[in-house]
Design a protein around this motif. Structure first.
Motif, PDB file in Angstrom:
ATOM      1  N   ASN A 253       0.941  -1.049  -0.028  1.00 56.73           N
ATOM      2  CA  ASN A 253      -0.095  -0.061   0.074  1.00 56.73           C
ATOM      3  C   ASN A 253       0.807   1.073   0.007  1.00 56.73           C
TER       4      ASN A 253
ATOM      5  N   ARG B 285       2.256   1.567  -3.503  1.00 59.71           N
ATOM      6  CA  ARG B 285       1.118   1.863  -4.446  1.00 59.71           C
ATOM      7  C   ARG B 285       0.496   3.431  -4.247  1.00 59.71           C
ATOM      8  N   TYR B 286       0.215   3.858  -3.073  1.00 58.43           N
ATOM      9  CA  TYR B 286      -0.301   5.120  -2.891  1.00 58.43           C
ATOM     10  C   TYR B 286       0.644   6.061  -2.563  1.00 58.43           C
TER      11      TYR B 286
ATOM     12  N   ASP C  24       5.004   6.131   4.998  1.00 57.82           N
ATOM     13  CA  ASP C  24       5.380   6.874   3.641  1.00 57.82           C
ATOM     14  C   ASP C  24       5.109   8.349   3.458  1.00 57.82           C
TER      15      ASP C  24
ATOM     16  N   SER D  89      -6.753   2.345  -6.740  1.00 60.26           N
ATOM     17  CA  SER D  89      -6.595   1.089  -6.114  1.00 60.26           C
ATOM     18  C   SER D  89      -6.781  -0.070  -7.160  1.00 60.26           C
TER      19      SER D  89
ATOM     20  N   THR E 233      -7.472  -4.840  -4.149  1.00 62.65           N
ATOM     21  CA  THR E 233      -8.904  -5.569  -4.053  1.00 62.65           C
ATOM     22  C   THR E 233      -9.701  -4.848  -2.924  1.00 62.65           C
ATOM     23  N   GLY E 234      -9.247  -3.732  -2.070  1.00 63.07           N
ATOM     24  CA  GLY E 234     -10.156  -3.304  -1.099  1.00 63.07           C
ATOM     25  C   GLY E 234     -10.041  -4.189   0.111  1.00 63.07           C
TER      26      GLY E 234
ATOM     27  N   LEU F  54      -6.138  -4.018   4.020  1.00 62.83           N
ATOM     28  CA  LEU F  54      -6.328  -3.686   5.439  1.00 62.83           C
ATOM     29  C   LEU F  54      -7.254  -4.365   6.309  1.00 62.83           C
TER      30      LEU F  54
HETATM   31  P1  ADP Z   1      -6.496  -1.890  -1.761  1.00 61.26           P
HETATM   32  O1  ADP Z   1      -6.521  -3.084  -2.192  1.00 61.26           O
HETATM   33  O2  ADP Z   1      -7.503  -1.007  -2.382  1.00 61.26           O
HETATM   34  O3  ADP Z   1      -5.309  -1.057  -1.600  1.00 61.26           O
HETATM   35  P2  ADP Z   1      -6.670  -1.811   1.102  1.00 61.26           P
HETATM   36  O4  ADP Z   1      -7.454  -2.396   2.374  1.00 61.26           O
HETATM   37  O5  ADP Z   1      -5.191  -2.146   1.593  1.00 61.26           O
HETATM   38  O6  ADP Z   1      -7.146  -2.001  -0.190  1.00 61.26           O
HETATM   39  O7  ADP Z   1      -6.762  -0.243   1.659  1.00 61.26           O
HETATM   40  C1  ADP Z   1      -7.943   0.244   1.724  1.00 61.26           C
HETATM   41  C2  ADP Z   1      -7.791   1.741   1.134  1.00 61.26           C
HETATM   42  O8  ADP Z   1      -6.759   2.797   2.081  1.00 61.26           O
HETATM   43  C3  ADP Z   1      -7.032   1.890  -0.055  1.00 61.26           C
HETATM   44  O9  ADP Z   1      -8.086   1.647  -1.113  1.00 61.26           O
HETATM   45  C4  ADP Z   1      -6.380   3.201  -0.029  1.00 61.26           C
HETATM   46  O10 ADP Z   1      -7.478   4.337  -0.637  1.00 61.26           O
HETATM   47  C5  ADP Z   1      -6.227   3.628   1.389  1.00 61.26           C
HETATM   48  N1  ADP Z   1      -4.802   3.260   1.728  1.00 61.26           N
HETATM   49  C6  ADP Z   1      -4.347   2.076   2.234  1.00 61.26           C
HETATM   50  N2  ADP Z   1      -3.083   2.298   2.488  1.00 61.26           N
HETATM   51  C7  ADP Z   1      -2.634   3.668   2.113  1.00 61.26           C
HETATM   52  C8  ADP Z   1      -1.262   4.495   2.258  1.00 61.26           C
HETATM   53  N3  ADP Z   1      -0.294   3.999   2.510  1.00 61.26           N
HETATM   54  N4  ADP Z   1      -1.572   5.767   1.807  1.00 61.26           N
HETATM   55  C9  ADP Z   1      -2.819   6.406   1.221  1.00 61.26           C
HETATM   56  N5  ADP Z   1      -3.868   5.410   1.114  1.00 61.26           N
HETATM   57  C10 ADP Z   1      -3.927   4.223   1.707  1.00 61.26           C
END
Ligand code: ADP
Length: 441
Positions: free
Chosen positions: A342, A345-346, A370, A395, A401-402, A405
């Motif tokens: 994550n 990617r973000y 990050d 995402s 996949t959402g 987390l």
């Molecule tokens: P995904 O598979 O969409 O990444 P996650 O459950 O891992 O699903 O994360 C849920 C959402 O939380 C993500 O879609 C993203 O919008 C946000 N997110 C998670 N980690 C980060 C991060 N390090 N920085 C910014 N946004 C994040």
């Protein structure tokens, strides 16, 4: 239940009354027996005194309901006020006569021919070596019971009725709160019960709320899963149909096959995450916990994700030292992967991701920080929910996949670890998972 309580209370009352009745009758009978023997003893000694002077042999009329018997030193009857002497057998073996010869006096109770009556005997040794025995017929314990029953019957009936009334009232009030909660478990209104029942009501309500919440969550989850699966499947269906109908030229065919491949990949990732979550949900197999070095696992993960980080032009580093926790290796690898993935990617090109393993008092902290896009406050509470994404298209386009987390949260709770999140939009995100340190290190 009411019937059972009533019946039990009534049985206890009836039993108590019967036992009391028997005990009272027994006590009274003992007193009565003592009194009869005392009377016979007085008669015997009065007569014995007279017997010292002259052998008076009173007639039946004089004796009244007393029976007087005189025996010689061999136990032979030579006078009896009630029976002809020549028909009577030797009395030497009678226990009261034996006692009189041995100890000077003796007494005994024998069953009478009449039902409910006993014969009471009292014998004394005279100075001349003969034995004088005085006897009379009187009530026995059964006649006492028979006498007390009619007197006590109304009391018994009253007590039983009072018991029925009382037990009905008390069971009603005892069960009222339970009935109330059974009628309307959802009501938020206060139920007037008693202290002892409050924790039970609280627990039942809590469990009911949890069940309802769980059912809702499952329903939502199923709906979300269907929706998530539908999108890539529809794409695969569409592209394959185009190819099948010969509507794709050579170049398009490659592009469509690429799309099919990408969507199939997405389906696989989704299904893997769903399986992972449902396994975590079901608690079917308790996973083996062992002593693991969190720093080692983080090192392996950082190494594995280095290529991906470079692809996104993000620097990925690891800091810290060896720290041991009791954990399931595979699940912790999953936590590390999801959090680092994550953070990459973000993030923005040129961004940084720092993974740190720290020891703080009795805790071991896994920090993934990050300087990426960050998460605004309104989303921060919700990103651990299943299928919740802040930016859906980002995402999806990065293979999310959402569920990442949600899996992290589940694994953390299975390890008794706590998660905290600090994030600011545009500045970055810091997620900390705090484990208990392995104590024998
Ligand atoms: P995904 O598979 O969409 O990444 P996650 O459950 O891992 O699903 O994360 C849920 C959402 O939380 C993500 O879609 C993203 O919008 C946000 N997110 C998670 N980690 C980060 C991060 N390090 N920085 C910014 N946004 C994040």
């Amino acid at each position: 239940m009411k019937k059972k309580i009533n019946l039990q209370l009534m049985s206890i009352t009836a039993l108590t009354i019967i036992v009391t009745l028997i005990l009272v009758s027994a006590v009274f009978y003992e007193l009565f027996k003592k009194q009869v023997f005392e009377d016979l003893r007085i008669y015997a000694y009065v007569l014995a005194d007279e017997q010292e002077e002259s052998i008076i042999q009173p007639s039946k009329e004089v004796c009244g309901d007393l029976r007087i018997t005189l025996l010689d030193a061999e136990g032979k009857v030579y006078y009896d006020s009630n029976f002809p002497v020549n028909e009577m057998e030797n009395h030497l073996q009678r226990p009261e006569v034996q006692d009189a010869f041995q100890y000077g006096e003796g007494s005994i109770v024998r069953k009478s021919d009449t039902l409910d009556r006993n014969n009471y005997y009292y014998a004394v040794l005279l100075k001349n070596g003969c034995v004088l025995r005085v006897a009379r017929e009187a009530d026995n314990v059964f006649s006492f019971l028979r006498m007390t029953f009619p007197t006590l019957m109304p009391v018994v009936a009253f007590l039983l009725l009072a018991c029925v009334a009382l037990s009905t009232i008390s069971t009603k009030s005892l069960l009222r709160p339970i009935e109330e909660i059974a009628r309307d478990i959802d009501t938020k209104e206060e139920i007037h019960s008693y202290e002892e029942l409050d924790p039970l009501i609280k627990t039942i309500r809590q469990q009911h709320e949890d069940i309802v919440k769980n059912a809702q969550m499952r329903q939502e989850f199923t709906a979300n899963v269907s929706h998530e699966l539908k999108t890539p499947l529809t794409s695969i269906y569409g592209y394959s149909e185009l190819i099948e109908n010969g509507m794709a030229s050579g170049e398009d065919q490659v592009r469509f096959a690429g799309e099919i491949h990408k969507n199939a990949q997405r389906l696989l990732t989704l299904i893997n995450d769903i399986i992972e979550l449902s396994e975590l949900d079901s608690h079917v197999q308790r996973r083996a916990f062992e002593k693991v070095d969190l720093y080692d696992l983080a090192g392996a993960c950082v190494e594995m994700l280095q290529v991906q980080a470079e692809k996104h032009d993000v620097g990925l580093t690891l800091e810290g030292q060896s720290c041991f926790i009791m954990a399931n290796r595979q699940l912790i690898e999953e936590v590390l992967y999801n959090l680092c993935d994550n953070a990459i990617r973000y993030n923005n090109p040129g961004g940084k991701v720092a993974v740190r393993i720290e020891k703080k008092e009795t805790k071991i902290l896994l920090v993934v920080e990050d300087n990426g896009i960050g998460i605004s406050e309104e989303h921060q509470n919700r990103i651990f929910e299943r299928f919740y994404r802040v930016d859906k298209s980002r995402s999806k386009s990065t293979g999310g996949t959402g569920l990442g987390l949600a899996i992290v949260k589940h694994i953390a709770s299975e390890h008794g670890a706590e998660i905290s999140l600090e994030s600011e939009i545009g500045k970055g995100t810091k997620i900390t998972v705090s484990f208990s340190a392995c104590t024998d290190v």
